[in-house]
Design an enzyme around this catalytic site. Structure first.
Site, PDB file in Angstrom:
ATOM      1  N   ASN A   1      42.605  32.326  32.139  1.00 30.45           N
ATOM      2  CA  ASN A   1      41.518  33.291  32.342  1.00 30.45           C
ATOM      3  C   ASN A   1      40.957  33.221  33.771  1.00 30.45           C
ATOM      4  OD1 ASN A   1      38.267  33.350  32.224  1.00 30.45           O
ATOM      5  ND2 ASN A   1      39.105  35.022  31.026  1.00 30.45           N
TER       6      ASN A   1
ATOM      7  N   THR B   1      33.950  34.205  35.032  1.00 30.00           N
ATOM      8  CA  THR B   1      34.222  33.023  35.849  1.00 30.00           C
ATOM      9  C   THR B   1      35.043  33.414  37.084  1.00 30.00           C
ATOM     10  OG1 THR B   1      34.241  31.769  33.795  1.00 30.00           O
ATOM     11  CG2 THR B   1      34.992  30.618  35.759  1.00 30.00           C
TER      12      THR B   1
ATOM     13  N   LYS C   1      25.771  22.260  36.947  1.00 33.19           N
ATOM     14  CA  LYS C   1      26.124  23.667  37.167  1.00 33.19           C
ATOM     15  C   LYS C   1      24.958  24.581  36.789  1.00 33.19           C
ATOM     16  CE  LYS C   1      30.343  24.479  35.704  1.00 33.19           C
ATOM     17  NZ  LYS C   1      31.526  24.912  34.906  1.00 33.19           N
TER      18      LYS C   1
ATOM     19  N   LYS D   1      24.378  23.243  27.072  1.00 34.55           N
ATOM     20  CA  LYS D   1      25.346  24.351  27.102  1.00 34.55           C
ATOM     21  C   LYS D   1      26.666  23.833  27.631  1.00 34.55           C
ATOM     22  CE  LYS D   1      26.185  28.773  26.750  1.00 34.55           C
ATOM     23  NZ  LYS D   1      27.431  28.386  26.060  1.00 34.55           N
TER      24      LYS D   1
ATOM     25  N   LYS E   1      29.534  19.186  26.589  1.00 30.72           N
ATOM     26  CA  LYS E   1      30.942  19.582  26.500  1.00 30.72           C
ATOM     27  C   LYS E   1      31.518  19.000  25.231  1.00 30.72           C
ATOM     28  CE  LYS E   1      33.799  21.783  29.328  1.00 30.72           C
ATOM     29  NZ  LYS E   1      33.341  22.710  30.381  1.00 30.72           N
TER      30      LYS E   1
ATOM     31  N   SER F   1      27.362  33.573  30.142  1.00 29.14           N
ATOM     32  CA  SER F   1      27.080  32.999  28.816  1.00 29.14           C
ATOM     33  C   SER F   1      25.567  33.015  28.570  1.00 29.14           C
ATOM     34  CB  SER F   1      27.560  31.549  28.746  1.00 29.14           C
ATOM     35  OG  SER F   1      28.905  31.486  28.350  1.00 29.14           O
TER      36      SER F   1
END
Ligand code: GLU
Length: 424
Positions: free
Chosen positions: A229, A198, A102, A78, A114, A358
């Protein structure tokens, strides 16, 4: 077992080296098997793609893109997709490893990945962005999959780009597959609460840390670097809790107001001025670097990597740093901040609210049943609070920083999984 050789910290650090130095320190404290450590520092897969795109002027331009899968031990990998002219493979490798850590810190069943495309999204038309996104998704359609690798937004990408990823993948496979990507628009199966997730996690972890330090939010001040954001929503939610936001910044400049910046006004200004705070009148202009060293109790770096380094760490006045960005503090700066007694809530914990929601989006897509915003927020808040306490307890037990404690929590979980699954 011989201790794992500490990673050498050079004068000029890159994010991957910063990540390695923390990983080796945490692995040593945990007495992790050297073989497992070597697995943790080696990304499972690095894919490079060259993407031909027909530009609006009819010429073809080739863009470089990457996807790095760091690990899939805990579940499908992810992680976001970054569109930036500065993207490079070392950065994506570090960001992919941080995603593995994470997800493990907040106990969600994902590995880490990523992706990135070297481009300046601000200079591309909507049509060019769409063709580039579709080219990238098609090129990586063998890598992506709702049970394999699930992208999401990151710096320079948004819900529209995720919609194109979802559509390109679904056309390729012939099956409408919302769970292929998260951070989608609501009408395409996005989750309520994902946009704010976030920043909300940053606020929740900041309040948890303030409580440990005996700081009252209502009499505390903050300075926030970055107004995308993460930065803008962290600022808004912290201000709602009574924290006075003394300074904010975007990529171009900073703004300081000793009475406190009016954050809703700043957000309105930013959105109505093409995502820019240029000429914002709600504070005096200061430089982007000065925002980091404003005399405030809390600093939230919410821009990009390597903003707090050995060059400015001595000048930081805040007693608490909560990392909204990934990798904003270099490993050299960590040592200085620790000497100064600054508490740092590390990125892999502080900004994990995004990937947590997510995960909720992916779960809702797979169930085909959607939760209310309150449900999403309260579940996500609980994840961040519980994870903060777990990391805090480890930091106390091992007399180490919250960063190393977070790495230890994550590595321990991944190492256990590797041992149980076995290596053949
Ligand atoms: N790009 C975000 C991060 O760095 C979100 C990743 C995700 O939701 O998968 O955490």
């Amino acid at each position: 077992m011989a201790p794992i050789e500490p990673a050498v910290i050079k004068d000029i650090e890159n994010p991957f080296e910063s990540m390695l130095s923390r990983l080796s320190e945490a692995a040593n404290l945990l007495n992790i098997d050297e073989d497992i450590y070597h697995l943790l520092i080696s990304p499972a897969k690095e894919v490079k793609v060259n993407l031909p795109v027909t530009m609006d002027n009819g010429r073809v331009k080739v863009f470089e893109g990457w996807r790095v899968i760091h690990s899939t031990y805990l579940g499908p990998s992810k992680g976001g997709i970054r569109f930036s002219p500065y993207v490079h493979i070392e950065e994506i490798k570090a960001l992919a490893a941080w995603m593995s850590l994470k997800c493990a810190v907040v106990s969600i069943p994902f590995g880490g990945a990523k992706g990135g495309i070297k481009c300046e999204p601000k200079n591309l038309s909507k049509g060019e962005l769409e063709r580039l996104t579709r080219a990238y998704t098609t090129a990586l359609s063998e890598i992506f999959g709702p049970e394999k690798d699930i992208p999401a937004p990151d710096v320079g990408t948004d819900s529209q780009i995720m919609a194109w990823v979802m559509d390109a993948y679904s056309r390729q496979t012939g099956i409408s597959t919302p769970a292929i990507v998260t951070g989608k628009p609501l009408v395409l199966g996005g989750s309520l609460g994902r946009v704010e997730a976030t920043g909300r996690g940053v606020m929740v972890s900041a309040l948890a840390a303030m409580e440990k330090l005996g700081m009252d939010p209502k009499s505390s001040t903050a300075t926030i670097q970055g107004f995308g954001n993460v930065g803008s929503i962290s600022a808004k939610l912290l201000a709602e809790k009574g924290v006075k936001i003394l300074a904010i910044s975007d990529v171009n400049s900073g703004y300081y107001n000793e009475k406190g910046i009016d954050i809703p006004k700043a957000i309105e200004y930013y959105l109505s001025h093409g995502y820019s705070l240029d000429d914002f009148k709600g504070g005096v202009a200061i430089s982007n670097e000065e925002v980091l060293t404003v005399d405030a109790d809390l600093l939230v770096p919410a821009a990009i990597e390597d903003q707090i380094t050995r060059h400015n760490a001595y000048d930081i006045k805040a007693r608490l740093i909560v990392e909204g960005a990934n990798g904003p503090t270099s490993a050299n700066a960590d040592r200085i901040l620790n000497e100064k007694g600054v508490m740092v809530v590390p990125d892999i914990l502080a900004n994990a609210g995004g990937v947590t929601v997510s995960y909720f989006e992916w779960v809702q897509n797979r169930m085909g049943y959607f939760w209310s915003e309150d449900d999403v927020n309260s579940k996500a808040d609980e994840v961040i609070k519980t994870s903060f306490q777990k990391v805090y307890d480890i930091s106390q037990k091992y007399k180490t920083t919250l960063r190393i404690a977070a790495y230890m929590t994550a590595i321990d979980k991944i190492a256990q999984t590797i041992r149980l699954r076995g290596i053949y």
